[in-house]
Enzyme design. Structure first.
Site, PDB file in Angstrom:
ATOM      1  N   SER A 128      17.602  -6.184  -8.573  1.00 21.77           N
ATOM      2  CA  SER A 128      17.546  -8.143  -8.805  1.00 21.77           C
ATOM      3  C   SER A 128      16.794  -8.935  -8.009  1.00 21.77           C
ATOM      4  CB  SER A 128      18.540  -8.065  -9.383  1.00 21.77           C
ATOM      5  OG  SER A 128      19.538  -8.355  -7.582  1.00 21.77           O
TER       6      SER A 128
ATOM      7  N   LYS B 179      27.471 -13.032 -10.786  1.00 26.58           N
ATOM      8  CA  LYS B 179      26.679 -13.899  -9.740  1.00 26.58           C
ATOM      9  C   LYS B 179      26.226 -15.775 -10.003  1.00 26.58           C
ATOM     10  CE  LYS B 179      23.032 -10.279  -9.350  1.00 26.58           C
ATOM     11  NZ  LYS B 179      22.238  -9.668  -9.895  1.00 26.58           N
TER      12      LYS B 179
END
Length: 778
Positions: free
Chosen positions: A676, A719
């Site tokens: 990511s 996140k």
């Protein structure tokens, strides 16, 4: 003999006693005793010997020493290498301590001699003959006294001396010998001795009978067997029942009174029959006994009555936990289905989240809400299949597995069973414990769970299994397939504030002996504590800091005699020291070649700063910061994509031949991996090569392809929470993750701007600062 008192040193004796006319070696080591000996040798070599009442005393007081003892002469003294002194003493006559005299170095006493009192001459002579006869028979029975000993005392004509010499040869306790020593009347002394020897003879005679009875059924090498047979013989002599048969009957009663099914009872009774026949000294005897104990103690049919009331369960969950609305909703749905179907069969719940978010306490709340027993086992570090299934009984020290042990602890067949840290199991040459867990967690199979130790099928179908994990990726696929995941992300600041106020702070006040009247904490101080003294997804560290505050306050109240401590935003630093973390980790200004990425870890979410610099060289690409294989591949993919789009980005087409590129992720001691970070690395690379700064308030996450496409990622909720904690306001996310935005808490969602993208060009458009002048080539 004079009746006048004399002053003389005293030597206290431990564990022995000296009679008149007795010659004996003594080892003397205590300072006071050595001093007494030296004093005696300087005077007339006479010393008074008296026994201590307690052998264990190293430094006896006058009250700890018998008053009546023996006046003796020191014949010899010899110093041994270990510092002790060996002396040869000869008892002279009895004496009685009149008083203890003051002396620091040794015991000094004033004593008075005690003369023997004789009775009628003919009676004494008759008693002497009786005493000698009894002693002769005693020597024949006792192994400790030889015939020669009897011959030495046979010729003694003095009644008092005969009684004393025989007393010294008997194996009596010091207390019993002291009674003989204190008898001044010779007639009474001999009578007392005859009585003692008569009792000793009976004991020795009984020991001989027991020994003869045991001898016929004993092998010389079987010491344990000999001792047990002796015990049998003693029990038979006392008229008691044989020990093992009594034990077997007790076990039979327990088996028949237990709740085990009929076929299990048959197995237990069969094993009991074997146990009865096997010698108790055999190793197999203890194995069978252990097995029977487990069969008896395990719950086979006993269960608690479920009280599934959704409103009550919701109330308990809300009492114990703040927030976690979707998690609570899923648990209530689960309980509602159990109520309607009246069966526990269904998905196994697996609570997934970082440490400290309340996974274990949620399981406890579920158990409390439906009135079931709760049991927890930790699977962290388990790498042996036998830990789950148990050991076979052929092995020494065999035990059932953790599942059966947990059921024994629960005491019912329908507890709430928490499998803690199921993601921490591993495997090695001893087997794969996760494979053994497959049967435990399969509703279609666990009604006939097989434990290697129990060997009979055990029904686990009534158990409500709940598992916890920090990281789903560590759970094997087949095991994961049997569980329904319920994700518990980290708490927001607002949630942490409420949890601290409603749960943690009141709890710590109570544990530290404080109350709301003696300590208060302002909301600003609590918020500062959350922001600058803790960094975690859960609240475990927050609770530790609150406990520390309470301890500091308790000290202030006691030492400075204050009635109340109020913690404010200013005073918190005086109590806890300087802040550990800086709140708002985003850059203070727009930076060239530094992009903020978002990471998902086992402790929740975190932000990741990625730095890129270039300098004259030959096109070497350097990656640092303990990057894993996947993250290194993402960096290579980003580099290749930028090389293929040099014209569009206004970068020199041959930059890779003129410059070395260095990509670094700070916190180099921490391993990092995952795809990511792809768009973050690409953005930082473009920023460095073009000289365009990246907006400080922008965070990003997404995987990149060689064509610049942005692929979806996991852990968006965690996140986002980390981005919110760090002070970021804009998040660039993959377009396919747009559907996950609704899972983010509303309080966080409202303060963040989400920009869904599907290509790197869109990322650069939103992330890079607009060019004011003509683009600056590298």
């Amino acid at each position: 003999m004079s009746k006048e008192t004399i002053q003389i040193p005293l030597l206290p004796l431990r564990g022995l006693l000296v009679f008149p006319s007795m010659v004996l070696h003594l080892d003397v080591g205590r300072d006071k005793s050595v001093a007494a000996l030296e004093k005696a040798m300087m005077d007339d070599q006479r010393i008074f010997l008296a026994a201590q009442k307690k052998v264990s005393l190293d430094d006896p007081e006058p009250k700890d020493i018998y008053n009546i003892g023996t006046l003796a002469t020191v014949k010899q003294m010899l110093k041994l290498p270990n510092g002790t002194i060996r002396v040869l003493v000869e008892g002279l006559h009895r004496g009685e301590i009149q008083q203890f005299l003051d002396s620091d170095d040794e015991f000094m006493v004033e004593i008075k001699a005690m003369d023997d009192i004789h009775g009628e001459k003919h009676e004494e002579e008759a008693l002497m003959r009786s005493l000698l006869g009894q002693f002769k028979q005693y020597t024949k029975l006792s192994r400790k006294i030889t015939q020669e000993t009897y011959e030495t005392v046979e010729d003694i004509e003095e009644p008092s001396r005969l009684a004393d010499i025989i007393s010294s040869h008997l194996t009596l306790k010091v207390k019993d010998k002291q009674e003989v020593l204190e008898l001044v009347n010779v007639t009474e002394r001999i009578k007392h001795l005859i009585k003692i020897i008569s009792n000793e003879k009976k004991v020795l005679d009984l020991e001989k009978k027991i020994g003869q009875r045991v001898k016929t059924s004993m092998e010389k090498t079987q010491k344990e067997y000999y001792l047990r047979e002796q015990l049998k013989a003693i029990q038979k002599e006392l008229g008691e029942r044989d020990g093992k048969s009594s034990e077997v009957e007790q076990l039979r009663e327990k088996i028949e009174e237990s709740d085990m099914p009929e076929h299990i009872m048959e197995v237990a009774l069969k094993e009991l029959g074997r146990y009865e026949k096997v010698p108790q000294s055999s190793a197999e005897s203890s194995v069978i006994r252990n097995y029977l104990d487990w069969l008896i103690v395990l719950p086979w049919t006993k269960k608690t009555q479920d009280t599934i009331k959704i409103n009550r369960a919701e109330k308990i969950l809300n009492e114990d936990h703040y927030g976690l609305e979707k998690v609570k909703e899923r648990i209530l749905e689960y309980l509602a289905v159990q109520k309607l179907t009246n069966t526990i069969k269904g998905p196994i719940l697996c609570l997934v989240g970082p440490p400290g978010v309340g996974k274990t306490s949620l399981a406890k709340s579920i158990a409390r809400s439906i009135d079931r027993n709760f049991v927890r086992i930790s699977l962290g570090g388990v790498r042996d299949e036998a830990e789950i299934r148990g050991h076979r009984r052929t092995y020494i020290g065999a035990m059932p597995g953790r599942i059966v042990q947990g059921m024994k602890k629960a005491g019912t067949i329908n507890p709430v069973f928490l499998l803690d840290e199921i993601d921490k199991m591993s495997n090695d040459f001893r087997g794969d414990p996760s494979s053994a867990m497959l049967e435990v967690l399969d509703p279609e199979q666990n009604s006939t769970f097989s434990d290697h130790f129990i060997e009979e099928n055990y029904d686990l179908s009534n158990v409500l299994f709940i598992a916890t994990a920090n990281n789903v990726n560590s759970i094997p696929g087949p095991l994961l397939d049997r569980m329904e995941l319920i994700s518990i992300a980290g708490y927001t600041e607002v949630e942490k504030l409420h949890i601290a106020k409603q749960h943690l702070f009141p709890k710590q006040l109570k544990e530290n002996g404080l109350s709301k009247g003696t300590m208060q904490i302002r909301e600003g101080a609590l918020l500062k504590l959350i922001r600058t003294y803790t960094r975690e997804a859960g609240v475990r560290s927050l609770e530790r800091q609150l406990a520390k505050l309470c301890r500091k306050a308790a000290k202030i109240i006691i030492s400075k005699d204050k009635e109340k401590v109020v913690v404010t935003e200013k005073s918190i630093e005086d109590l806890l020291g300087k802040p550990v973390y800086s709140y708002g980790l985003m850059e203070l200004e727009d930076q060239v070649g530094a992009a903020t990425g978002l990471a998902y870890t086992s402790a929740g979410g975190d932000i990741l700063s990625i730095e890129v610099s270039h300098y004259p060289g030959k096109g070497k690409l350097t990656l640092t910061g303990q990057l894993g294989d996947v993250m290194q591949e993402s960096a290579q993919a980003a580099f290749s994509y930028v090389r293929s789009r040099t014209n569009e980005f206004n970068i020199e087409s041959n930059f890779y031949e003129k410059y070395d590129i260095h990509i670094h992720v700070p916190a180099g001691a921490t391993p990092k991996d995952g795809p990511s970070a792809g768009i973050t690395i690409a953005t930082a690379l473009v920023s460095s090569l073009t000289g365009r700064a990246i907006k400080k308030e922008v965070g990003m996450t997404g995987e990149i392809t060689l064509r610049g496409r942005v692929l979806p990622i996991g852990g968006l909720k965690e996140k986002s929470l980390s981005a919110h904690r760090a002070g970021l306001t804009t998040l660039i996310i993959p377009e396919e993750n747009e559907k996950d935005i609704e899972n983010i808490p509303e309080s966080v969602r409202n303060e963040l701007t989400f920009i869904p993208v599907n290509h790197l060009d869109q990322v650069l458009k939103h992330a890079l600062v607009e060019e004011k002048n003509e683009s600056n080539k590298s």
